[in-house]
Design an enzyme around this catalytic site. Structure first.
Site, PDB file in Angstrom:
ATOM      1  N   GLY A 216     -17.405  31.072 100.648  1.00 30.70           N
ATOM      2  CA  GLY A 216     -17.743  31.583 101.973  1.00 30.70           C
ATOM      3  C   GLY A 216     -16.492  31.987 102.745  1.00 30.70           C
ATOM      4  O   GLY A 216     -15.521  32.483 102.172  1.00 30.70           O
ATOM      5  N   SER A 217     -16.522  31.715 104.040  1.00 33.63           N
ATOM      6  CA  SER A 217     -15.458  32.212 104.910  1.00 33.63           C
ATOM      7  C   SER A 217     -14.097  31.579 104.642  1.00 33.63           C
ATOM      8  O   SER A 217     -13.078  32.108 105.100  1.00 33.63           O
ATOM      9  CB  SER A 217     -15.844  31.981 106.376  1.00 33.63           C
ATOM     10  OG  SER A 217     -17.045  32.686 106.628  1.00 33.63           O
ATOM     11  N   THR A 218     -14.065  30.441 103.949  1.00 31.19           N
ATOM     12  CA  THR A 218     -12.746  29.870 103.655  1.00 31.19           C
ATOM     13  C   THR A 218     -11.924  30.841 102.810  1.00 31.19           C
ATOM     14  O   THR A 218     -10.700  30.826 102.845  1.00 31.19           O
ATOM     15  CB  THR A 218     -12.849  28.523 102.904  1.00 31.19           C
ATOM     16  OG1 THR A 218     -13.657  28.706 101.737  1.00 31.19           O
ATOM     17  CG2 THR A 218     -13.461  27.445 103.779  1.00 31.19           C
ATOM     18  N   LYS A 220     -11.534  33.839 103.374  1.00 28.20           N
ATOM     19  CA  LYS A 220     -10.862  34.810 104.241  1.00 28.20           C
ATOM     20  C   LYS A 220      -9.376  34.499 104.370  1.00 28.20           C
ATOM     21  O   LYS A 220      -8.566  35.378 104.693  1.00 28.20           O
ATOM     22  CB  LYS A 220     -11.515  34.821 105.631  1.00 28.20           C
ATOM     23  CG  LYS A 220     -12.880  35.488 105.619  1.00 28.20           C
ATOM     24  CD  LYS A 220     -13.584  35.307 106.954  1.00 28.20           C
ATOM     25  CE  LYS A 220     -15.019  35.836 106.842  1.00 28.20           C
ATOM     26  NZ  LYS A 220     -15.860  35.338 107.946  1.00 28.20           N
TER      27      LYS A 220
END
Lengths: 481, 494
Positions: A216-218, A220
């Protein structure tokens, strides 16, 4: 009478040839069959006749062999069994061994070549031979904070000392108790192992290192690293934002979870703090491209297995052949999959100025007399990113935890520099999302003290916030706060 | 066989060469091997080096070196290999029994917690256990060995007492069968005479006595047995009445089987007689007759006796009965199988897990600890004794000596085959002692007397003729028939 006597000699030789031929079959060709035959108790009696060495987490003994009255003279006992099960593993009679029990068996059993002189002197000094000790780099307080935080739900957590690569904690939940598997009652062992294998959540699999999940966003953070490495960008560079983005070649619109990025442009660190999907998907498609992303991810260790000496499977980015898949990949979806271990490595590397240290679980190997056989020294695997990129990433991750709009506020610790990134990952329609946090805390000396990743399997709403809170507790445990 | 081939090969040996120093060297080598094995076992079990490591092997050197001196004195021209080979096996047996003493025997019903730790084993006294008792049997056996050499100046003297010896042998065979089971029965086989704490296995001695009798009898009858007969399918079969002796022995063997319930011993006697009959007459038909009689008896016995059916059953597939009937066999197989090529190492296996590890199954214990390589070496030592014994038979001139030596050697070979084959599941298991190795005085004494006889006969065969007498085959006339020999001289056949 001499001719029949020679015949009798021939017959005698023939009989002995038969005996030796039969023995060769029995002892040479069927050696494995007899050695491993379930009725054969010899091998194990020999193995259990001397005291196996202990496994310690720092100074706390977590696996020891205690004397019994039975035919097998020592019983393997795991103090705090479920807390360390994924690390110690188990040592059983019929089902082999796992974890450190298997990986460092030669030291623990005392059969390692380095213990040869010890064995020899033991013979002459009359001491009962026993195995060497294995001291893990794990801080029991960190491990306990992980277990307390995850609290029996499905999940995992990993923590490193970013400067050395020493594993401070590695916990997997649900866990299992290795004690019944070490029992000398083989029917109990069989029943227990069947029970564990049938338990939902697969407790005998180390979810921290043996399985991967969409980050997920980790992810990024890795995308940001790729962008910064290209040059021309800092944490404060203005980048496109907005609450929707449609990549080329698709009608699938990428949105933000709470429409939290309405501005057309935001500073890069603010986009990370608010976790704007639109920003990172667009940056990937327009600026970074699949090759640069793959390259940066690989430098962080994606596609690489580790042996700590426990095995860590390789995380992956997937192929990302076209803009739609690339856009999805850049928000940690599509084929991107990471172990909690790898996500902790990413934070550790950033906290350590871009130098990725070789992860290790073993601090020291000891001879039975507790003298040091081998102490693990820190070794650098590679410079994953430049130190300036690392500095910019630290600013951005600090903003995530400390910024006004940051998603990782729960990881704040009074008086400590903490940076990180939250993540929420979809992994199928109608299934609650995974919750993630990866981050680090600086020590009072300004050097990185701990990097941590917490993963919660499918908690749904509030999962990343809970993961962030747990990560904060874990960091506090290491810092003694 | 040609006339020259039948001439003793004594002339091949340089005149007066006794080869006693070779014997001494081999004996010392054997003692070094024994000491090496025991040192390794003792260190493995006690985890330290103490003086006890050397005590027992050094004690063993005394009787063997004394035996060597006895051979020098009374049989200086004897074969130099027999004594060292037998001493090596005997010594290995003693130190292995001592090694077994140092660990608890799970089957003797005695709790021996002190023997579970290395420290406790160090305190185990030297004068306790089967090892040291076997050592005293060795002393006794070697005293008798010396006595045989000292008193029996010529083996042909034995033929004078052949009938007495034969009768004594029969009595010894029959005695356990006649005696009540309370005195004679051990583990289901009536093979013993137990007098208080002392027990002997008379069959071991009976074997020796009957050997002497058969040798004498066959030498007397060999011409009749080998020359008369009918030719059937190119093979000469004996006349009906000449079959009587073999039938008598066969009947006796069956009686042993019935009354003493021991297939191994019965097989031994019968094999002994048939092989000697063949050697005496050179007639293959005797072997055929013998084998068919034995096969018939075995089939009959198999249908009649449940314990025989059991042995065949667990031999064909021991695993279904591994907890009960075939427990011992399976434990032995597991031990040897685990030992593998080189074994667990002396003192590092668990031979005590096999019931009767000190007697019937001692070979399984060795197999576990010294592996295929060590066990093969051990079997080759046996084969050397047997081959040397048969060579003694080939070289000695008188027919009685030939039969005695060859019969004794082959019997030992057959016994090793039956017990080792049984333990290794080559053939059904029967209870026989392993010569020289097994715990027990009777077997040890009897086998050392066999060695003494072989040494005596080989001394006679290799001894240079006294001055003034022309050595045979060196240009003089044919050898003068010895007056002591009742038997006709060698019949040269083509």
């Amino acid at each position: 009478m001499n001719a029949p006597m020679r015949h009798v000699l021939m017959v005698s030789i023939g009989l002995f040839v038969l005996l030796i031929g039969n023995l060769t079959w029995l002892q040479f060709f069927q050696n494995d069959f007899y050695t491993n035959h379930p009725r054969n108790t010899r091998t194990r009696i020999a193995e259990y006749s001397s005291q196996r060495g202990a496994i310690l987490a720092d100074r706390e003994a977590i696996a020891t062999s205690v004397a019994t009255d039975g035919e097998l003279k020592y019983l393997r006992t795991y103090a705090n069994g479920p807390l360390y099960a994924n690390l110690t593993g188990y040592k059983s009679l019929d089902y082999g061994a796992s974890g450190i029990e298997a990986a460092e068996n030669e030291i623990l059993a005392g059969t390692d070549d380095r213990l040869f002189v010890n064995r020899l002197t033991d013979i002459f000094s009359g001491k009962e031979q026993s195995g060497g000790n294995v001291i893990l780099s794990v801080n029991p307080k960190v491990q306990e904070a992980m277990a307390k935080g995850i609290n029996g739900k499905k999940g995992a957590a990993v923590a490193f000392d970013p400067q050395t690569g020493a594993i401070l904690g590695q916990y997997s939940s649900p866990s299992y108790d290795p004690n019944p598997l070490a029992s000398h009652d083989t029917t109990e062992v069989t029943a227990k192992i069947t029970e564990y294998k049938d338990t939902p959540g697969n407790p005998m699999l180390d979810h921290a290192a043996q399985d991967f999940y969409p980050p997920g966003s980790t992810f990024k953070v890795v995308v940001s690293a790729a962008l910064l490495e290209m040059g021309g960008y800092t944490a404060d560079t203005m980048v496109p934002a907005g609450n929707s983005y449609t990549p080329p070649q698709t009608s699938h619109v990428i949105k933000n979870s709470n429409n939290q990025c309405p501005e057309a442009e935001l500073p890069l660190k603010e986009a990370l703090a608010r976790s704007c999907n639109t920003t990172f998907a667009r940056l990937c498609v327009d600026k970074i491209g699949a090759n640069q992303l793959k390259e940066t991810a690989a430098k962080f260790g994606f596609g690489e297995t580790y042996t700590t000496p426990l095995n860590v499977i390789a995380s992956k980015t997937g192929e990302m052949p076209d803009p739609p898949t690339l856009a999805q990949s850049c928000i940690g979806q599509n084929e991107v999959a990471a172990t909690p271990f790898e996500m902790a490595m990413v934070s550790a590397t950033i906290a350590n100025g871009g130098a990725r240290m070789e992860p290790h679980l073993i601090k020291e190997l000891q001879a039975p007399d507790q003298t040091t056989l081998e102490r693990t020294t820190a070794s650098k695997l590679n410079q994953s990113i430049s130190s300036s990129t690392a500095t910019e990433l630290q600013k951005m991750m600090f903003e995530v935890v400390n910024g006004a709009n940051g998603t990782g506020k729960k990881a704040q610790i009074q008086g400590v520099t903490v940076g990180g990134k939250t993540g929420t990952a979809e992994h199928g329609p109608g299934v609650p999302e995974h919750g993630w946090f990866t981050g680090y805390a600086m020590g009072s000396d300004g050097k990185p003290a701990i990097a941590v990743a917490v993963f919660l399997d499918s908690p749904g709403e509030g999962g990343s916030s809970e993961a962030t809170r747990i990560a904060g507790e874990v960091m506090k445990a290491q810092l003694g706060k | 066989m040609s006339a020259t081939a039948s001439v003793p090969s004594a002339t091949a040996q340089p005149r007066g060469r006794t080869r006693r120093n070779t014997e001494l060297m081999l004996l010392l080598l054997g003692l070094v091997i024994i000491m090496g094995f025991y040192a390794a076992a003792d260190i493995a079990l006690t985890k330290q080096v103490t003086s006890s490591v050397f005590t027992l092997p050094l004690l063993l050197a005394i009787p063997f070196l004394a035996a060597h001196v006895a051979v020098r004195a009374w049989a200086p021209y004897a074969d130099p290999v027999l004594l060292p080979a037998a001493a090596l096996l005997t010594g290995m047996g003693v130190v292995f029994l001592r090694r077994l003493d140092l660990v608890p025997d799970p089957y003797n019903g005695i709790d021996e917690p002190e023997l579970t730790t290395a420290a406790g084993r160090i305190d185990f006294p030297l004068f306790a256990g089967q090892g040291i008792r076997q050592y005293f049997y060795v002393l006794g056996a070697l005293v008798l060995f010396g006595l045989v050499l000292a008193l029996l100046k010529d083996h042909r003297i034995l033929s004078r007492y052949a009938y007495t010896l034969g009768l004594a042998g029969l009595v010894l065979v029959a005695l356990p069968a006649i005696l009540p089971a309370s005195i004679s029965e051990v583990n289901g086989s009536k093979l013993w005479i137990r007098l208080g704490a002392f027990s002997i296995q008379p069959s071991e001695f009976a074997k020796l006595l009957l050997l002497c009798f058969f040798s004498y009898y066959l030498v007397r009858k060999r011409e009749v047995l080998s020359l008369e007969g009918r030719r059937i399918f190119g093979m000469v079969f004996p006349r009906g009445r000449d079959l009587i002796p073999v039938l008598v022995v066969w009947g006796a063997a069956i009686l042993i089987l019935v009354f003493e319930r021991d297939l191994g011993t019965s097989l031994m006697y019968f094999g002994l007689f048939v092989s000697m009959l063949y050697i005496a007459t050179q007639r293959t038909s005797w072997i055929l007759i013998g084998l068919s009689l034995f096969a018939g008896a075995a089939v009959l016995a198999h249908t009649l006796f449940s314990n025989l059916q059991l042995r065949v059953m667990i031999w064909s597939d021991p695993w279904p009965y591994a907890e009960n009937e075939s427990y011992q066999l399976v434990q032995g197989l597991l031990g040897m199988g685990t030992g593998g090529l080189f074994g667990a190492g002396p003192g590092q296996g668990q031979p005590e897990k096999v019931p009767y590890a000190s007697s019937d199954f001692i070979i399984a214990g060795f197999g576990e600890e010294i592996g295929l390589v060590g066990l093969t070496a051990m079997l080759l030592v046996y084969l050397v004794i047997i081959a040397r014994g048969l060579k003694v038979g080939l070289t000695v001139r008188d027919a009685f000596g030939k039969l005695l030596a060859a019969g004794a050697a082959f019997t030992m070979g057959l016994q090793v085959f039956v017990i080792v084959g049984g333990v290794t599941k080559l053939i059904p298991l029967t209870g026989l002692t392993t010569p020289f190795l097994s715990y027990g005085g009777s077997s040890l004494v009897a086998n050392w007397i066999v060695i003494a006889l072989l040494i005596r006969i080989s001394d006679t065969s290799r001894r240079p003729p006294p001055p003034g007498v022309t050595a045979p085959g060196t240009g003089g006339g044919p050898a003068k028939p010895d007056r002591l020999d009742h038997a006709p001289t060698e019949v040269i056949k083509l």
